[in-house]
Design a protein around this motif. Structure first.
Motif, PDB file in Angstrom:
ATOM      1  N   VAL A  39      97.918 -10.097 -14.597  1.00  0.00           N
ATOM      2  CA  VAL A  39      98.200  -8.662 -14.472  1.00  0.00           C
ATOM      3  C   VAL A  39      98.524  -8.294 -13.028  1.00  0.00           C
ATOM      4  CG1 VAL A  39      97.281  -6.339 -14.851  1.00  0.00           C
ATOM      5  CG2 VAL A  39      96.697  -8.176 -16.442  1.00  0.00           C
ATOM      6  N   TRP A  40      97.839  -8.941 -12.091  1.00  0.00           N
ATOM      7  CA  TRP A  40      98.031  -8.654 -10.668  1.00  0.00           C
ATOM      8  C   TRP A  40      98.761  -9.797  -9.967  1.00  0.00           C
ATOM      9  CZ3 TRP A  40      92.422  -6.675  -9.336  1.00  0.00           C
ATOM     10  CH2 TRP A  40      92.296  -5.326  -9.748  1.00  0.00           C
ATOM     11  N   LYS A  41      99.700 -10.435 -10.642  1.00  0.00           N
ATOM     12  CA  LYS A  41     100.390 -11.587 -10.040  1.00  0.00           C
ATOM     13  C   LYS A  41     101.145 -11.219  -8.770  1.00  0.00           C
ATOM     14  CE  LYS A  41     102.648 -12.626 -13.738  1.00  0.00           C
ATOM     15  NZ  LYS A  41     103.559 -13.293 -14.716  1.00  0.00           N
ATOM     16  N   ASP A  42     101.517  -9.938  -8.652  1.00  0.00           N
ATOM     17  CA  ASP A  42     102.219  -9.509  -7.438  1.00  0.00           C
ATOM     18  C   ASP A  42     101.304  -9.479  -6.217  1.00  0.00           C
ATOM     19  OD1 ASP A  42     100.899  -7.357  -8.816  1.00  0.00           O
ATOM     20  OD2 ASP A  42     101.863  -5.958  -7.449  1.00  0.00           O
ATOM     21  N   ALA A  84      98.490  -3.138 -22.320  1.00  0.00           N
ATOM     22  CA  ALA A  84      97.596  -2.032 -21.958  1.00  0.00           C
ATOM     23  C   ALA A  84      97.145  -2.141 -20.508  1.00  0.00           C
ATOM     24  CB  ALA A  84      96.383  -2.019 -22.884  1.00  0.00           C
ATOM     25  N   LEU A  85      96.774  -3.341 -20.080  1.00  0.00           N
ATOM     26  CA  LEU A  85      96.312  -3.518 -18.702  1.00  0.00           C
ATOM     27  C   LEU A  85      97.467  -3.441 -17.711  1.00  0.00           C
ATOM     28  CD1 LEU A  85      93.655  -6.340 -19.239  1.00  0.00           C
ATOM     29  CD2 LEU A  85      93.242  -3.907 -18.844  1.00  0.00           C
ATOM     30  N   SER A  86      98.595  -4.020 -18.063  1.00  0.00           N
ATOM     31  CA  SER A  86      99.749  -3.985 -17.154  1.00  0.00           C
ATOM     32  C   SER A  86     100.220  -2.560 -16.909  1.00  0.00           C
ATOM     33  CB  SER A  86     100.892  -4.826 -17.720  1.00  0.00           C
ATOM     34  OG  SER A  86     100.528  -6.201 -17.772  1.00  0.00           O
ATOM     35  N   GLY A 124      88.858  -0.878 -16.941  1.00  0.00           N
ATOM     36  CA  GLY A 124      89.689  -1.850 -17.645  1.00  0.00           C
ATOM     37  C   GLY A 124      89.242  -2.036 -19.080  1.00  0.00           C
ATOM     38  N   ALA A 125      87.916  -2.054 -19.307  1.00  0.00           N
ATOM     39  CA  ALA A 125      87.391  -2.186 -20.667  1.00  0.00           C
ATOM     40  C   ALA A 125      87.751  -0.966 -21.511  1.00  0.00           C
ATOM     41  CB  ALA A 125      85.873  -2.373 -20.626  1.00  0.00           C
ATOM     42  N   PHE A 126      87.806   0.203 -20.895  1.00  0.00           N
ATOM     43  CA  PHE A 126      88.209   1.418 -21.614  1.00  0.00           C
ATOM     44  C   PHE A 126      89.642   1.278 -22.130  1.00  0.00           C
ATOM     45  CE2 PHE A 126      90.599   5.425 -21.223  1.00  0.00           C
ATOM     46  CZ  PHE A 126      89.981   6.171 -22.221  1.00  0.00           C
ATOM     47  N   TYR A 127      90.555   0.842 -21.264  1.00  0.00           N
ATOM     48  CA  TYR A 127      91.936   0.648 -21.700  1.00  0.00           C
ATOM     49  C   TYR A 127      92.016  -0.457 -22.769  1.00  0.00           C
ATOM     50  CZ  TYR A 127      93.306   3.498 -17.685  1.00  0.00           C
ATOM     51  OH  TYR A 127      93.457   4.524 -16.784  1.00  0.00           O
TER      52      TYR A 127
END
Length: 366
Positions: free
Chosen positions: A141-144, A169-171, A190-193
């Motif tokens: 998700v945070w590869k950048d 959803a996370l992205s 994050g768990a909410f999403y």
């Protein structure tokens, strides 16, 4: 260099090593490292057989390494020194500014294929609806945020096998604090999403963020990546509790029999492993019942890893019962458990990093 100076350095070095040895002998051995969150090696018992096969010398080496005086300080100093010479990877963990991200190594494709097959076998053996939920890691998700040239396995193809759109959803919220900076788990946000992604996949009404009042449970959480990397200078994470406990009854089977438990075990907030405050951490079986939800809302079984601990409280707002079953500790057939407990939906819910390495999923075929 003069002979006198050389002798001085030699004597100083020997005195330094001798002092460390005496210090090590005088210090009591530690059973646990709070910083590394693991059990430390203890002095092994000697036997001629273990000496002959080499296991004794290996155990002694591990013992001295684990019980070395000021070990936690030395590991942090080592990471600092490596950072100064330009390193960005520390024991499989990348330092990405103020965030630690775990590298995902290329998995055994045969094992991954088998695990996917085990989930399909479960669907064939039960009358409940079975879905597969794969949660991408921060490296995806945070590869950048990863350092230039950093290696980490591309999770895209495997995520396409997921019935639940956790990746999307996370992205969609990648700019938010959806993973901890010092730990591999997702945050409560994050768990909410993730909960809404699962609810959408199962045809349930989504949750609204404005219906929750987040509680800051701790502002001093340094997680598994902090421990693994030796990078001990980052600001600790904040742990939040969103779902109120009122109306929820939690039962835990830690020792083979039902015991009253809690949605949040606040005793863990005083320990290193603060993430285990969610449901009290790893356990064979846990059930959350919501007395404010109609029985018609259905029962959900999560065959899960630790990511579900922060997720399950949200799901309890939409199901009358949420059951969490951990195959590392629960060995009976999951299909039989589902039948005996009137389960409507089964979700095999794993982070990608755990799914590609887990060897317990074969138990789904029982």
């Amino acid at each position: 260099m003069t002979k006198a100076y050389g002798r001085f350095l030699t004597a100083f070095f020997c005195a330094f090593l001798g002092g460390l040895l005496v210090w090590h002998i005088l210090l009591p051995d530690r059973a646990q490292s709070e910083t590394e969150n693991r059990t430390l090696a203890q002095l092994p018992s000697f036997s001629w057989e273990s000496l002959k096969d080499g296991s004794y010398t290996e155990a002694v080496e591990a013992y001295f390494a684990d019980q070395f005086p000021l070990r936690d300080g030395w590991t942090g100093l080592k990471a600092r020194a490596e950072q100064l010479i330009g390193k960005s990877a520390f024991n499989g963990v990348y330092l990405c500014g103020d965030t630690l991200i775990s590298q995902v190594e290329t998995p055994d494709t045969e094992l991954v294929g088998k695990n996917l097959g085990y989930v399909r076998r479960l669907a064939e053996n039960t009358g409940a609806r079975v879905t597969l939920g794969l949660i991408p890691s921060a490296a995806e998700v945070w590869k950048d945020k990863l350092p230039a040239g950093a290696e980490s396995w591309d999770q895209t193809a495997l995520l396409a096998e997921s019935d639940i759109g956790f990746g999307e959803a996370l992205s969609a919220h990648a700019g938010e604090d959806i993973f901890y900076r010092t730990d591999h788990h997702w945050t409560t946000l994050g768990a909410f999403y993730g909960a809404n992604a699962l609810l959408e996949a199962l045809g349930k009404e989504s949750l609204k963020a404005e219906d929750f009042t987040p509680e800051t449970a701790s502002a001093n959480f340094s997680g598994t990546l902090y421990s693994q990397s030796g990078v001990h200078w980052l600001t600790p994470d904040t742990v939040e509790f969103w779902v109120p406990e009122e109306g929820l009854a939690v039962t835990s089977w830690r020792n083979g029999k039902p015991e009253e438990a809690a949605l949040y075990d606040r005793a863990y907030l005083e320990k290193k492993d603060k993430y285990s405050a969610f449901l009290g951490g790893n356990q064979p079986l846990c059930v959350i019942k919501n007395e404010n939800v109609s029985a018609d809302a259905g029962k959900l079984l999560l065959i899960r890893d630790s990511y579900s601990d922060a997720l399950a409280p949200f799901l309890a707002r939409r199901f009358s019962e949420v059951h969490l079953l951990d195959l590392r500790y629960y060995r009976a057939p999951a299909a039989r458990y589902a039948a005996e407990n009137g389960i409507d939906d089964i979700c095999v819910l794993y982070s990608v990093q755990n799914f590609i390495s887990d060897r317990n999923l074969v138990l789904l075929t029982q």
